[in-house]
Scaffold this motif. Sequence first.
Motif, PDB file in Angstrom:
ATOM      1  N   MET A 193      33.309  32.808   8.029  1.00  8.48           N
ATOM      2  CA  MET A 193      34.407  33.137   8.921  1.00  8.48           C
ATOM      3  C   MET A 193      35.521  32.098   8.737  1.00  8.48           C
ATOM      4  N   ILE A 194      36.737  32.562   8.685  1.00 10.09           N
ATOM      5  CA  ILE A 194      37.902  31.674   8.612  1.00 10.09           C
ATOM      6  C   ILE A 194      38.123  31.064   9.993  1.00 10.09           C
ATOM      7  N   ASP A 195      38.418  29.787  10.019  1.00 13.64           N
ATOM      8  CA  ASP A 195      38.750  29.133  11.286  1.00 13.64           C
ATOM      9  C   ASP A 195      40.270  29.121  11.428  1.00 13.64           C
ATOM     10  N   TYR A 196      40.781  29.934  12.344  1.00 14.97           N
ATOM     11  CA  TYR A 196      42.227  30.051  12.558  1.00 14.97           C
ATOM     12  C   TYR A 196      42.757  29.038  13.559  1.00 14.97           C
ATOM     13  N   ASP A 197      41.882  28.270  14.178  1.00 14.22           N
ATOM     14  CA  ASP A 197      42.301  27.388  15.259  1.00 14.22           C
ATOM     15  C   ASP A 197      43.370  26.396  14.804  1.00 14.22           C
ATOM     16  N   GLY A 198      44.522  26.436  15.469  1.00 15.90           N
ATOM     17  CA  GLY A 198      45.621  25.518  15.175  1.00 15.90           C
ATOM     18  C   GLY A 198      46.528  25.955  14.040  1.00 15.90           C
ATOM     19  N   ARG A 199      46.195  27.023  13.342  1.00 13.27           N
ATOM     20  CA  ARG A 199      47.032  27.473  12.229  1.00 13.27           C
ATOM     21  C   ARG A 199      48.276  28.189  12.762  1.00 13.27           C
ATOM     22  N   ARG A 200      49.377  28.024  12.039  1.00 10.66           N
ATOM     23  CA  ARG A 200      50.631  28.657  12.418  1.00 10.66           C
ATOM     24  C   ARG A 200      51.057  29.618  11.313  1.00 10.66           C
ATOM     25  N   PHE A 201      51.666  30.731  11.715  1.00 11.14           N
ATOM     26  CA  PHE A 201      52.057  31.769  10.779  1.00 11.14           C
ATOM     27  C   PHE A 201      53.487  32.214  11.049  1.00 11.14           C
TER      28      PHE A 201
ATOM     29  N   GLU B  84      62.390  41.434   9.325  1.00 13.18           N
ATOM     30  CA  GLU B  84      63.653  42.019   9.744  1.00 13.18           C
ATOM     31  C   GLU B  84      64.364  41.004  10.637  1.00 13.18           C
ATOM     32  N   HIS B  85      65.624  41.273  10.923  1.00 16.66           N
ATOM     33  CA  HIS B  85      66.462  40.330  11.681  1.00 16.66           C
ATOM     34  C   HIS B  85      65.790  39.812  12.954  1.00 16.66           C
ATOM     35  N   GLY B  86      65.188  40.687  13.755  1.00 13.52           N
ATOM     36  CA  GLY B  86      64.597  40.279  15.025  1.00 13.52           C
ATOM     37  C   GLY B  86      63.398  39.368  14.897  1.00 13.52           C
ATOM     38  N   GLU B  87      62.761  39.373  13.725  1.00 13.20           N
ATOM     39  CA  GLU B  87      61.571  38.539  13.538  1.00 13.20           C
ATOM     40  C   GLU B  87      61.869  37.227  12.820  1.00 13.20           C
ATOM     41  N   LEU B  88      63.087  37.078  12.296  1.00 14.83           N
ATOM     42  CA  LEU B  88      63.429  35.831  11.617  1.00 14.83           C
ATOM     43  C   LEU B  88      63.296  34.670  12.592  1.00 14.83           C
ATOM     44  N   GLY B  89      62.630  33.613  12.167  1.00 12.52           N
ATOM     45  CA  GLY B  89      62.431  32.456  13.019  1.00 12.52           C
ATOM     46  C   GLY B  89      61.216  32.546  13.926  1.00 12.52           C
ATOM     47  N   ARG B  90      60.514  33.669  13.901  1.00 14.72           N
ATOM     48  CA  ARG B  90      59.339  33.824  14.766  1.00 14.72           C
ATOM     49  C   ARG B  90      58.169  33.031  14.179  1.00 14.72           C
ATOM     50  N   VAL B  91      57.467  32.323  15.039  1.00 17.63           N
ATOM     51  CA  VAL B  91      56.298  31.549  14.635  1.00 17.63           C
ATOM     52  C   VAL B  91      55.162  31.827  15.611  1.00 17.63           C
ATOM     53  N   ALA B  92      53.979  32.062  15.066  1.00 22.73           N
ATOM     54  CA  ALA B  92      52.776  32.295  15.878  1.00 22.73           C
ATOM     55  C   ALA B  92      51.809  31.137  15.662  1.00 22.73           C
ATOM     56  N   ARG B  93      51.206  30.694  16.742  1.00 25.32           N
ATOM     57  CA  ARG B  93      50.187  29.637  16.679  1.00 25.32           C
ATOM     58  C   ARG B  93      48.885  30.246  17.186  1.00 25.32           C
ATOM     59  N   TYR B  94      47.859  30.238  16.338  1.00 23.63           N
ATOM     60  CA  TYR B  94      46.576  30.848  16.670  1.00 23.63           C
ATOM     61  C   TYR B  94      45.595  29.799  17.176  1.00 23.63           C
ATOM     62  N   ARG B  95      44.728  30.226  18.045  1.00 27.71           N
ATOM     63  CA  ARG B  95      43.624  29.408  18.558  1.00 27.71           C
ATOM     64  C   ARG B  95      42.345  30.216  18.386  1.00 27.71           C
ATOM     65  N   GLN B  96      41.222  29.526  18.248  1.00 23.89           N
ATOM     66  CA  GLN B  96      39.957  30.218  18.040  1.00 23.89           C
ATOM     67  C   GLN B  96      38.803  29.376  18.560  1.00 23.89           C
ATOM     68  N   HIS B  97      37.838  30.060  19.155  1.00 21.71           N
ATOM     69  CA  HIS B  97      36.580  29.448  19.576  1.00 21.71           C
ATOM     70  C   HIS B  97      35.494  30.471  19.257  1.00 21.71           C
ATOM     71  N   GLY B  98      34.646  30.163  18.276  1.00 14.37           N
ATOM     72  CA  GLY B  98      33.674  31.150  17.823  1.00 14.37           C
ATOM     73  C   GLY B  98      34.437  32.334  17.241  1.00 14.37           C
ATOM     74  N   ASN B  99      34.094  33.539  17.711  1.00 16.26           N
ATOM     75  CA  ASN B  99      34.822  34.702  17.204  1.00 16.26           C
ATOM     76  C   ASN B  99      35.984  35.116  18.119  1.00 16.26           C
ATOM     77  N   LEU B 100      36.193  34.373  19.210  1.00 15.06           N
ATOM     78  CA  LEU B 100      37.285  34.662  20.135  1.00 15.06           C
ATOM     79  C   LEU B 100      38.590  34.078  19.598  1.00 15.06           C
ATOM     80  N   LEU B 101      39.628  34.923  19.523  1.00 18.18           N
ATOM     81  CA  LEU B 101      40.925  34.522  18.986  1.00 18.18           C
ATOM     82  C   LEU B 101      41.991  34.753  20.047  1.00 18.18           C
ATOM     83  N   TRP B 102      42.954  33.840  20.141  1.00 21.47           N
ATOM     84  CA  TRP B 102      44.111  34.035  21.012  1.00 21.47           C
ATOM     85  C   TRP B 102      45.282  33.256  20.411  1.00 21.47           C
TER      86      TRP B 102
END
Length: 125
Positions: free
Chosen positions: A1-9, A15-33
């Motif tokens: 399993m990939i550990d996404y905790d702390g990774r940013r995407f 498209e124009h509305g998404e330019l500059g958008r950044v997501a930060r993922y958190r994970q504990h076990g298989n729970l992702l937020w």
Amino acid sequence: MIDYDGRRFRPVGAEHGELGRVARYRQHGNLLWGEFSGGDARRGTLTGLCGPDGELEFAYCVVLSDGKVVSGRCHSTPTTLPDGRIRLAETWERYAPHADRGVSFLEEIEADTNAADDDERQGQR
């Protein structure tokens, strides 16, 4: 399993509305937020699960800069880029009244303290 905790995407070919958008993922076990902002997103959140193969299944909700509230679901399939970063192919569906569906791509952002500071400021808007 990939550990996404702390990774940013960040969206690729956004498209124009998404330019500059950044997501930060958190994970504990298989729970992702996670949380995201930037572009036309004032604030967004996601909650779901990470499969043993690193595939993600989650629901999301976002408040846009024009005051619209949008929700939907997403299935993300990871691939590893030659430099070791993760690229996510997202098959998403947005629910009515702004119903739509499509495929988009996110790529992991390498750690950068200036970008982290920018993300924190965007979250405060």
